[in-house]
Write an enzyme that holds these catalytic residues in place. Structure first.
Site, short mmCIF file in Angstrom:
data_model
loop_
_atom_site.label_atom_id
_atom_site.label_comp_id
_atom_site.label_asym_id
_atom_site.label_seq_id
_atom_site.Cartn_x
_atom_site.Cartn_y
_atom_site.Cartn_z
CG ASP A 301 21.82 -19.33 48.98
OD1 ASP A 301 20.73 -19.20 49.57
OD2 ASP A 301 22.29 -18.44 48.24
CD GLU A 500 19.81 -13.08 51.11
OE1 GLU A 500 20.23 -12.74 49.99
OE2 GLU A 500 20.35 -13.97 51.79
C1 GLC Z 1 21.28 -15.18 48.28
C2 GLC Z 1 19.97 -15.89 48.57
C3 GLC Z 1 19.45 -16.72 47.41
C4 GLC Z 1 19.91 -16.13 46.09
C5 GLC Z 1 21.42 -16.22 46.05
C6 GLC Z 1 22.00 -15.58 44.78
O1 GLC Z 1 22.07 -15.17 49.44
O2 GLC Z 1 19.91 -16.70 49.73
O3 GLC Z 1 18.02 -16.73 47.52
O4 GLC Z 1 19.35 -16.86 45.01
O5 GLC Z 1 22.05 -15.61 47.18
O6 GLC Z 1 21.77 -14.19 44.79
#
Ligand code: GLC
Length: 606
Positions: A301, A500
């Site tokens: 991530d 988030e």
């Molecule tokens: C974010 C998320 C993830 C996402 C990634 C790219 O922090 O946790 O779900 O796909 O970054 O944006």
């Protein structure tokens, strides 16, 4: 004669199947030979480049794409081209791909994006209900149709890879990502997650109208304990469960995604019993790749490896050896994260010093190149702009409207006040969500966090109500409910957009300003139907008695007409709660056996 015909027919089917499986076998053999040959020519730097993913907004120069041979670029939430419209996205994609093909071995790059409820970074794209609403539909067919339409709109901009579906099983709605989950119920998440993978990838990832899906976040992000996450809240917290519980509650949706052929996985930020998933070799290699036989590749991530205890070099060593195949660096120096130059420098040092074995590098690169080859990326590296007409098309908006209809959950209908009449009554519309595309779409819309206001093309709930009635003059609108009167009030309230950790909250009560709007009508004994726009069930126990009607609309996206269809009975509500509705804040983590305000599975019809 008939017997002969039957024998001939079955013989030709056997031959046809044989030919198909041979051609599948032949294709497999061809792909393996292609990847083996490519790997044999690659330098260590080229291999490490393939394992590197950078956000396009952090590129120091576009030529870095060929200089370092990045395997992938991404657009994080809100990382959009200067002019945010579909054709500009396709041109941006093609410019990056052109640069990637200047590299010595001309390996095309995979471009990834979070299209989690439609191609939601792109102005003009169809925005569908977030997963919490799709969960309430209980309908895998509509979930697959939504994913299919999303895939087509993403592919139309050239983009190859969608960081979706989220397969979290959330049990504590204080988590800001609850709405990215389909349900609190593992079985429902498994069924709908599988449907989403089928929709995104279609039957074969070689389909130019499909995208690679990404089973995320592996594993257990929906089960973390409050107080163990960022800012002592819950996002990226600790999952404190036994392996049996992990396998029972959190693993089935990921197993189903593998069964459906999902091309990629994304590791989860959270810890499991205090060990970061990004550092957990048992999870990423022993369980996922060996026991479950996952053949695709695992991406980290966003800057997640930096959260592993230790310095950046040890983070790289730990995460790659644990089973991360591609690192979403993403090069966000301005956010205080590491640059991609530093990442590659430390990565190469680690391999040169024997701290990451070459066979781990070769395994990761093989996985990445195989997915690129199987998806047709080498043969079709550029966008097909003839597909641009599908973005925001009427057909897709109709699919979204149906998904909205099916996602509405009717929770209260005192004196059968709903459905509303289309004439003969003066209808008041009020509340900050009534005329607000941004609020009805929620987070991950045009920008990472989403925002209030007229952020993209669509139909607000107010506009939809106005179109539904027989005489427009019978609708009076006042955002705060002041200065209007009528026979019945539709009050649209709820949560401002968030994503988030920005959505982590200790308290899920309705905002006082929203309650004040409702009271302006209930105090005058004007019947009120409350339409709640929220990423989760909220605490309404004390106020509910004053409400005559109550609909959970979740985060429906751009097609507000689906809400009006239910209000006026053009669609008889079928939605069922995919999350239990708590009475108070003491009922987390959710226990289905508790005495809730509304049980999991509850939903009224007319
Ligand atoms: C974010 C998320 C993830 C996402 C990634 C790219 O922090 O946790 O779900 O796909 O970054 O944006």
């Amino acid at each position: 004669m008939k017997i002969f015909t039957n024998i001939f027919a079955s013989l030709s089917i056997v031959l046809l199947l044989g030919a198909c499986s041979n051609s599948t076998e032949a294709t497999k053999a061809k792909n393996i030979a292609f990847v083996d040959s490519l790997i044999s020519k690659m330098t260590l730097e080229e291999k490490l480049g393939q394992m590197t993913q950078v956000d396009r907004q952090f590129l120091n120069d576009i030529s870095d794409i060929s200089k370092y041979g990045f395997g992938s670029l991404l657009s994080g939430g809100g990382s959009t081209p200067e002019v945010n419209e579909p054709k500009a996205w396709a041109e941006m994609y093609d410019s990056y791909q052109k640069e990637a093909l200047k590299s010595r071995l001309q390996i095309p790059l995979l471009y990834g994006i979070d299209a989690v409820h439609g191609h939601n970074n792109v102005v003009g794209a169809t925005i569908f209900p977030h997963n919490i609403g799709l969960g309430a539909t209980r309908d895998p067919k509509i979930v697959e149709a939504v994913a299919r339409a999303t895939a087509l709109e993403v592919a139309a901009t050239g983009i190859d890879w969608d960081f979706a579906p989220c397969l979290a099983v959330p049990d504590d709605y204080r988590w800001g990502r609850t709405y990215e989950g389909f349900s609190e119920d593992t079985e429902l998440v498994t069924e709908l997650g599988g449907a989403a993978v089928r929709g995104y990838q279609s039957a074969n990832i070689n389909n130019p109208n499909s995208v690679l899906a990404c089973a995320k976040h592996f594993i257990g992000d929906g089960g973390t304990s409050f107080g163990t996450g960022l800012n002592k809240l819950i996002d990226r917290g600790n999952l404190a469960v036994s392996e049996d519980e992990l396998r029972k509650r959190h693993l089935p949706p990921f197993q189903k995604a593998i069964d459906e052929g999902v091309a990629t996985f994304m590791a989860a930020y959270n810890t499991w019993n205090d060990l970061k998933c990004h550092a957990n070799k048992f999870l990423l290699t022993d369980l996922l790749k060996e026991e479950l036989g996952f053949k695709g590749f695992v991406v980290s991530d966003w800057a997640a490896i930096e959260e592993i205890p230790g310095d950046y070099k040890s983070d790289i060593i730990t995460s790659i050896n644990a089973g991360i195949d591609m690192v979403m660096v993403p090069g966000a120096v301005k956010f205080g994260n590491e640059s991609y130059e530093n990442f590659l420098k430390l990565f190469k040092e680690s391999v040169d010093e024997g701290l990451i074995p070459m066979n781990r590098i070769d395994d990761a690169v093989r996985r990445i190149l195989m997915i690129k080859k199987q998806s047709g990326l080498f043969e079709r590296p550029f966008s097909d702009q003839s597909l641009l007409t599908y973005i925001g098309s009427q057909n897709h908006r109709q699919i979204a409207r149906e998904a909205v209809q099916k996602s509405m959950v009717l929770l209260k209908n005192k004196n059968d006040m709903l459905p509303l009449p289309k004439s003969g009554k003066k209808i008041i519309v009020a509340g900050r969500g009534a005329d607000n595309i941004g609020m009805q779409s929620g987070g991950w819309t045009i920008s990472w966090q989403g925002e209030m206001g007229n952020t993209t093309d669509g139909t607000t709930i107010l506009e939809a109500i106005r179109s539904a009635v027989n005489d427009e003059t019978s609708v009076e609108y006042s955002v705060d409910g002041k200065g209007v009167t009528g026979d019945v009030a539709v009050v649209v309230i709820g949560e401002k957009p968030y994503a988030e950790m920005e959505g982590d909250r200790k308290d899920l009560k309705i905002a006082k300003e929203d309650l004040a709007v409702i009271s302006r009508f209930s105090d005058k004994n004007i019947p009120v139907v409350v339409v709640l726009l929220s990423g989760r069930p909220m605490i309404v126990t004390e106020e509910l008695d004053e409400w005559d009607g109550f609909i959970a609309a979740w985060l429906p996206g751009t097609e507000g007409a689906g809400v009006a269809d239910v209000l006026f009975g053009d669609y008889n509500p079928t939605g069922k709660l995919s999350f239990s509705w708590p009475k108070n804040m003491d009922q987390f983590p959710i226990n289905p056996e508790d005495d809730h305000l509304y049980k999991f599975g509850f939903g009224l019809s007319y």
